[in-house]
Design a protein around this motif. Structure first.
Motif, short mmCIF file in Angstrom:
data_model
loop_
_atom_site.label_atom_id
_atom_site.label_comp_id
_atom_site.label_asym_id
_atom_site.label_seq_id
_atom_site.Cartn_x
_atom_site.Cartn_y
_atom_site.Cartn_z
N UNK A 231 0.70 -1.29 0.08
CA UNK A 231 -0.14 0.02 0.06
C UNK A 231 0.81 1.25 0.02
N UNK A 232 2.14 1.17 -0.08
CA UNK A 232 3.04 2.12 -0.03
C UNK A 232 3.46 2.54 -1.40
N UNK A 233 3.50 4.06 -1.73
CA UNK A 233 3.87 4.52 -2.85
C UNK A 233 5.14 4.33 -3.45
N UNK A 234 6.08 4.17 -2.59
CA UNK A 234 7.81 3.72 -3.11
C UNK A 234 7.37 2.33 -3.61
N UNK A 235 6.88 1.40 -3.13
CA UNK A 235 6.71 -0.12 -3.54
C UNK A 235 5.49 -0.02 -4.97
N UNK A 236 4.67 0.59 -4.83
CA UNK A 236 3.85 0.62 -5.99
C UNK A 236 4.55 1.31 -7.22
N UNK A 237 5.30 2.30 -6.83
CA UNK A 237 5.87 2.81 -8.13
C UNK A 237 7.02 1.81 -8.55
N UNK A 238 7.73 1.37 -7.68
CA UNK A 238 8.95 0.24 -7.88
C UNK A 238 8.35 -1.01 -8.60
N UNK A 239 6.89 -1.11 -8.37
CA UNK A 239 6.50 -2.18 -9.08
C UNK A 239 6.07 -1.93 -10.71
N UNK A 240 5.53 -0.80 -10.62
CA UNK A 240 4.94 -0.04 -11.77
C UNK A 240 6.36 0.08 -12.85
N UNK A 241 7.39 0.12 -12.11
CA UNK A 241 8.71 0.41 -13.30
C UNK A 241 9.50 -0.88 -13.26
N UNK A 242 9.00 -1.95 -12.79
CA UNK A 242 9.66 -3.16 -12.99
C UNK A 242 10.87 -3.49 -12.04
N UNK A 243 11.08 -2.50 -10.99
CA UNK A 243 12.19 -2.61 -10.22
C UNK A 243 12.13 -3.89 -9.29
N UNK A 244 10.87 -4.16 -8.73
CA UNK A 244 10.68 -5.21 -7.86
C UNK A 244 9.35 -5.86 -8.44
N UNK A 245 9.13 -7.26 -7.75
CA UNK A 245 7.83 -7.92 -8.20
C UNK A 245 7.65 -9.04 -7.22
N UNK A 246 6.69 -9.67 -7.26
CA UNK A 246 6.23 -11.00 -6.31
C UNK A 246 7.11 -12.12 -6.65
N UNK B 286 10.76 -9.50 -4.48
CA UNK B 286 12.28 -9.61 -4.91
C UNK B 286 12.62 -8.33 -5.75
N UNK B 287 13.76 -8.40 -6.07
CA UNK B 287 14.32 -7.31 -6.96
C UNK B 287 14.65 -8.08 -8.46
N UNK B 288 14.15 -6.99 -9.25
CA UNK B 288 14.44 -7.43 -10.66
C UNK B 288 15.53 -6.54 -11.19
N UNK B 289 15.77 -5.60 -10.49
CA UNK B 289 17.34 -4.96 -11.01
C UNK B 289 17.70 -4.13 -9.47
N UNK B 290 19.03 -3.62 -9.51
CA UNK B 290 19.26 -3.23 -8.14
C UNK B 290 18.41 -1.87 -7.93
N UNK B 291 17.71 -2.04 -6.65
CA UNK B 291 16.89 -0.98 -6.19
C UNK B 291 17.72 0.27 -5.46
N UNK B 292 17.02 1.40 -5.66
CA UNK B 292 17.43 2.47 -4.75
C UNK B 292 17.25 2.09 -3.28
N UNK B 293 17.79 2.85 -2.38
CA UNK B 293 18.04 2.32 -1.08
C UNK B 293 16.44 2.58 -0.50
N UNK B 294 15.74 3.63 -0.93
CA UNK B 294 14.24 3.55 -0.16
C UNK B 294 13.49 2.40 -0.48
N UNK B 295 13.58 1.89 -1.93
CA UNK B 295 12.84 0.61 -2.18
C UNK B 295 13.28 -0.29 -1.61
N UNK B 296 14.74 -0.59 -1.45
CA UNK B 296 15.25 -1.76 -0.83
C UNK B 296 14.72 -1.81 0.84
N UNK B 297 14.85 -0.78 1.21
CA UNK B 297 14.36 -0.78 2.74
C UNK B 297 12.62 -1.16 3.02
N UNK B 298 11.96 -0.71 1.95
CA UNK B 298 10.41 -0.73 2.05
C UNK B 298 10.20 -2.37 1.61
N UNK B 299 10.83 -2.77 0.76
CA UNK B 299 10.80 -4.16 0.50
C UNK B 299 11.26 -5.01 1.73
#
Length: 99
Positions: free
Chosen positions: A32-47, A54-67
């Motif tokens: 429900x977090x904007x950081x996670x939603x944005x990262x999903x939409x941009x293909x950085x993370x996924x189920x 998990x990470x599809x590519x190296x995430x920025x630090x805030x995304x890694x922290x949220x995941x």
């Protein structure tokens, strides 16, 4: 007609039980977090199939922290639910991940 009892391998019975009960698990939103939603939409993370993000590519630090925080919450919920159902945390996480 005769009543024939089949012996099913324990792993198959357990998997069927886990999968059958997986519908009772509350859905874990992407956080429900904007950081996670944005990262999903941009293909950085996924189920992942194992029930965690998990990470599809190296995430920025805030995304890694949220995941990492979301996966910790999921692990806690999977642990509690697995104990109630008599299965391992890994079995339960995969069952939820398959949903």
């Amino acid at each position: 007609m005769t009543n024939v009892k089949m012996k099913w391998p324990k792993a198959i019975v357990r998997a069927a039980l886990v999968m059958g009960l997986s519908l009772a698990v509350p859905s874990f939103a992407q956080g429900g977090d904007d950081i996670l939603q944005s990262a999903i939409a941009n293909g950085v993370i996924g189920e992942k199939i194992d029930g965690y993000m998990g990470f599809a590519q190296t995430p920025p630090p805030p995304v890694k922290t949220a995941v990492d925080a979301l996966n910790i919450r999921r692990r806690a919920a999977y642990t509690a639910d697995a104990a109630k159902r008599g299965v391992t945390v890994e079995e339960w996480a995969v069952a939820v991940g398959c949903k």
